[in-house]
Design an enzyme around this catalytic site. Structure first.
Site, PDB file in Angstrom:
ATOM      1  N   HIS A 267      66.276  34.945  16.300  1.00 43.43           N
ATOM      2  CA  HIS A 267      65.442  34.919  15.078  1.00 43.43           C
ATOM      3  C   HIS A 267      65.700  33.582  14.372  1.00 43.43           C
ATOM      4  O   HIS A 267      65.497  32.522  14.962  1.00 43.43           O
ATOM      5  CB  HIS A 267      65.820  36.152  14.256  1.00 43.43           C
ATOM      6  CG  HIS A 267      64.926  36.452  13.094  1.00 43.43           C
ATOM      7  ND1 HIS A 267      63.692  35.877  12.912  1.00 43.43           N
ATOM      8  CD2 HIS A 267      65.094  37.300  12.026  1.00 43.43           C
ATOM      9  CE1 HIS A 267      63.151  36.351  11.792  1.00 43.43           C
ATOM     10  NE2 HIS A 267      63.984  37.212  11.238  1.00 43.43           N
ATOM     11  N   HIS A 308      57.705  33.889  21.417  1.00 46.23           N
ATOM     12  CA  HIS A 308      57.601  34.625  20.165  1.00 46.23           C
ATOM     13  C   HIS A 308      57.058  36.011  20.469  1.00 46.23           C
ATOM     14  O   HIS A 308      56.217  36.162  21.345  1.00 46.23           O
ATOM     15  CB  HIS A 308      56.652  33.909  19.189  1.00 46.23           C
ATOM     16  CG  HIS A 308      56.805  34.384  17.796  1.00 46.23           C
ATOM     17  ND1 HIS A 308      56.168  35.501  17.319  1.00 46.23           N
ATOM     18  CD2 HIS A 308      57.579  33.923  16.779  1.00 46.23           C
ATOM     19  CE1 HIS A 308      56.525  35.696  16.062  1.00 46.23           C
ATOM     20  NE2 HIS A 308      57.382  34.759  15.715  1.00 46.23           N
ATOM     21  N   ASP A 366      60.569  26.993  15.118  1.00 43.76           N
ATOM     22  CA  ASP A 366      61.864  26.328  15.044  1.00 43.76           C
ATOM     23  C   ASP A 366      62.134  25.336  16.158  1.00 43.76           C
ATOM     24  O   ASP A 366      63.241  24.795  16.238  1.00 43.76           O
ATOM     25  CB  ASP A 366      62.975  27.376  14.919  1.00 43.76           C
ATOM     26  CG  ASP A 366      63.011  27.892  13.496  1.00 43.76           C
ATOM     27  OD1 ASP A 366      62.700  27.094  12.593  1.00 43.76           O
ATOM     28  OD2 ASP A 366      63.289  29.073  13.285  1.00 43.76           O
TER      29      ASP A 366
HETATM   30  N1  ACO Z   1      63.257  31.100  27.463  1.00 41.62           N
HETATM   31  C1  ACO Z   1      63.151  31.638  28.687  1.00 41.62           C
HETATM   32  N2  ACO Z   1      62.531  32.787  28.944  1.00 41.62           N
HETATM   33  C2  ACO Z   1      61.998  33.443  27.922  1.00 41.62           C
HETATM   34  C3  ACO Z   1      62.068  32.954  26.618  1.00 41.62           C
HETATM   35  C4  ACO Z   1      62.729  31.728  26.398  1.00 41.62           C
HETATM   36  N3  ACO Z   1      62.829  31.202  25.175  1.00 41.62           N
HETATM   37  N4  ACO Z   1      61.462  33.811  25.768  1.00 41.62           N
HETATM   38  C5  ACO Z   1      61.023  34.814  26.533  1.00 41.62           C
HETATM   39  N5  ACO Z   1      61.348  34.595  27.841  1.00 41.62           N
HETATM   40  C6  ACO Z   1      60.967  35.419  29.006  1.00 41.62           C
HETATM   41  C7  ACO Z   1      61.865  36.633  29.132  1.00 41.62           C
HETATM   42  O1  ACO Z   1      62.982  36.373  29.941  1.00 41.62           O
HETATM   43  C8  ACO Z   1      60.910  37.633  29.757  1.00 41.62           C
HETATM   44  O2  ACO Z   1      60.786  37.299  31.121  1.00 41.62           O
HETATM   45  P1  ACO Z   1      60.613  38.490  32.224  1.00 41.62           P
HETATM   46  O3  ACO Z   1      59.286  39.114  31.901  1.00 41.62           O
HETATM   47  O4  ACO Z   1      60.656  37.776  33.518  1.00 41.62           O
HETATM   48  O5  ACO Z   1      61.767  39.416  32.015  1.00 41.62           O
HETATM   49  C9  ACO Z   1      59.575  37.312  29.088  1.00 41.62           C
HETATM   50  O6  ACO Z   1      59.649  35.914  28.770  1.00 41.62           O
HETATM   51  C10 ACO Z   1      59.282  38.112  27.832  1.00 41.62           C
HETATM   52  O7  ACO Z   1      60.356  37.891  26.929  1.00 41.62           O
HETATM   53  P2  ACO Z   1      60.948  38.973  25.952  1.00 41.62           P
HETATM   54  O8  ACO Z   1      62.366  38.617  25.646  1.00 41.62           O
HETATM   55  O9  ACO Z   1      60.659  40.352  26.475  1.00 41.62           O
HETATM   56  O10 ACO Z   1      60.032  38.731  24.675  1.00 41.62           O
HETATM   57  P3  ACO Z   1      60.328  39.219  23.221  1.00 41.62           P
HETATM   58  O11 ACO Z   1      59.023  39.304  22.525  1.00 41.62           O
HETATM   59  O12 ACO Z   1      61.177  40.447  23.230  1.00 41.62           O
HETATM   60  O13 ACO Z   1      61.232  38.042  22.610  1.00 41.62           O
HETATM   61  C11 ACO Z   1      61.917  36.083  21.489  1.00 41.62           C
HETATM   62  C12 ACO Z   1      60.770  37.091  21.722  1.00 41.62           C
HETATM   63  C13 ACO Z   1      63.179  36.844  21.072  1.00 41.62           C
HETATM   64  C14 ACO Z   1      61.508  35.152  20.352  1.00 41.62           C
HETATM   65  C15 ACO Z   1      62.175  35.277  22.801  1.00 41.62           C
HETATM   66  O14 ACO Z   1      61.005  34.585  23.166  1.00 41.62           O
HETATM   67  C16 ACO Z   1      63.356  34.317  22.671  1.00 41.62           C
HETATM   68  O15 ACO Z   1      64.512  34.723  22.851  1.00 41.62           O
HETATM   69  N6  ACO Z   1      63.078  33.000  22.359  1.00 41.62           N
HETATM   70  C17 ACO Z   1      64.149  32.046  22.182  1.00 41.62           C
HETATM   71  C18 ACO Z   1      64.788  32.191  20.802  1.00 41.62           C
HETATM   72  C19 ACO Z   1      63.884  31.693  19.695  1.00 41.62           C
HETATM   73  O16 ACO Z   1      63.356  30.596  19.736  1.00 41.62           O
HETATM   74  N7  ACO Z   1      63.755  32.539  18.648  1.00 41.62           N
HETATM   75  C20 ACO Z   1      62.989  32.188  17.453  1.00 41.62           C
HETATM   76  C21 ACO Z   1      61.767  33.055  17.330  1.00 41.62           C
HETATM   77  S1  ACO Z   1      60.825  32.568  15.951  1.00 41.62           S
HETATM   78  C22 ACO Z   1      61.686  33.139  14.647  1.00 41.62           C
HETATM   79  O17 ACO Z   1      62.258  34.198  14.634  1.00 41.62           O
HETATM   80  C23 ACO Z   1      61.736  32.307  13.526  1.00 41.62           C
END
Ligand code: ACO
Length: 431
Positions: A267, A308, A366
């Protein structure tokens, strides 16, 4: 409000229930599943709230497919171009743009509430100098309830308003006190003749022994970042504020819970994690190796600042911040910022990569914000605190909306229990 009806039938018993789909002003219909438990003894299962609306709200709207973000109906792009953080905070809390007199009065009230109690200031001495500022800020905010017994009646609208002004006004002071404590420098008092962001910069960077010249470009860039982070509907930290607040807990405790939730790298902690990641990658030729790690399911590395839960096309805030990065770095004379160059290259490569394309992973708010914060001289460990200052406006608006709703209920999710069935206690001698 109901437009469509769905029928749910238990095929074993033939018992049916009619479920209403509630129509929002924009966005997909929302199925009211409240009758399920009563009629069928059924709960719904939706880990991570992937498709569950936990409340009704009039504050912020996101269309993740189209990359739309509206605060009280106003596109974030227009607010970023024309408004100020203080005006946006007013809009989020009161629901309408202020008149010039309302804006002046709100600004005056925020300015007048910016000092913190001297006893509260002494709390910082209890922290080690290298305590993460988020731990200091969340603890200090939680402690604020101990100072304002006169205005803690959550059912009194004027008390709620005083709280709203107080917390928005004091967050920069609380944040900068944490920063000064880390540095071992004297605390700088807020200055009433300065605007919100000028004051924030002054409290961060001024020292008592010499004058500090506030850079207008820096104050403007900070104001923009605060606008873009001010609210984002029912994200994890806002939902945490709502859940904590739904118990009737005092609002400072609820905001402190939100700060704690924001801290996580999935987050608000992502801004700090992005800079760390860029520093670790180091140079553009190391990008392919890093992305290979990200794509390796055995490795837990993520491309921070990408992906996201709601945006599956692009995050409109990321677009604005990337453009601002160019302008700010140029104006501050830091156009040849190697981390920005690296971030641009990383984005370009990732957006052409099948792994990110197929999963609809785009830069989020971010990916670039930390680069601007760094250019302003704000250290990495303070990035998430900056986010918390901005998001306080949204948290307050959501808490107010929830508490002033006569139909408010304590938030109490149910579960899918997969533990042991009842069994008898076994005496320790026979185990
Ligand atoms: N890097 C690599 N792979 C990713 C990323 C990432 N940043 N984000 C998602 N994925 C992949 C997952 O591994 C998953 O792959 P799979 O289908 O092969 O298992 C798929 O994409 C879906 O991802 P989920 O984690 O299920 O998506 P979710 O909606 O639950 O998560 C989140 C969203 C937490 C923001 C995620 O994209 C993440 O961890 N991003 C990196 C951290 C980040 O930048 N957070 C800031 C968000 S904005 C904010 O809160 C201000």
């Amino acid at each position: 409000m109901p437009t469509k009806k769905y029928t749910l039938t238990n095929v074993a018993t033939g018992k049916s229930s009619e479920l209403e789909a509630l129509s929002p002003t924009i966005g997909p219909d929302v199925l009211n599943i409240a009758p399920l438990a009563k009629d069928h003894g059924l709960f719904t299962f939706d880990p991570g709230f992937m498709s569950t609306a936990a409340c009704e709200s009039k504050i912020t709207f996101i269309d993740g497919e189209k990359g739309v973000l509206l605060y009280r109906g106003y596109p974030v792009e227009q607010l970023a171009a024309k408004s100020s953080f203080i005006e946006v905070a007013y809009l989020l809390i009161y629901g309408e743009l202020p008149s010039p007199a309302q804006l002046a009065e709100f600004g005056r009230s925020i300015t007048r509430h910016s000092m913190i109690n001297e006893s509260l200031r002494r709390f910082y001495n209890g922290f080690h100098h290298d305590a993460h500022p988020m731990s200091q800020v969340s603890a200090v905010v939680a402690s604020m309830a101990g100072f304002y017994h006169d205005s803690l009646d959550i059912n009194n609208p004027r008390h709620r308003e005083i709280f709203a002004h107080r917390i928005i006004a004091k967050m920069p002071t609380i944040a900068s006190a944490a920063y000064k404590h880390m540095l071992g420098q004297p605390f700088m008092f807020p200055q009433n003749e300065l605007g919100y962001c000028e004051n924030l910069l002054n409290m961060f960077f001024a020292v008592p022994c010499e004058k500090y010249a506030i850079e207008p470009v820096a104050a403007k860039a900070l104001d923009l970042l605060l606008i873009l982070h001010a609210d984002h509907e029912q994200n994890a930290s806002t939902s945490t504020v709502r859940l904590a607040g739904s118990t009737g807990a005092n609002p400072y405790a609820a905001i402190s819970s939100g700060i704690a939730a924001l801290w996580g790298p999935a987050h608000g902690g992502a801004n700090e994690a992005v800079l760390l990641m860029l520093e670790e990658i180091g140079t553009a030729d190391a990008i392919p190796k890093f992305l290979a790690k990200v794509k390796d399911k055995q490795d837990h590395t993520r491309l921070m600042g990408f992906g996201h839960r709601v945006y599956k096309n692009f995050d409109p805030r990321a677009k604005i911040i990337r453009e601002t990065c160019h302008k700010v770095l140029e104006k501050l004379g830091r156009a040849d910022n190697p981390l920005f160059e690296l971030a641009l290259r990383l984005e370009e490569i990732a957006l052409r990569d099948e792994y990110f394309v197929s999963r609809k992973l785009y830069p989020n708010v971010d990916f670039y914000s930390g680069i601007i914060y760094s250019a302003l001289g704000i250290p990495r460990s303070m990035f998430t605190v900056m986010f918390a200052i901005a998001r306080t406006a949204g948290w307050v608006a959501h808490w107010q909306e929830m508490i002033s709703d006569p139909a408010m209920k304590i938030g109490r999710p149910r579960q899918l229990y997969t533990g042991k069935t009842p069994r008898d206690y076994v005496d320790i001698e026979t185990r």
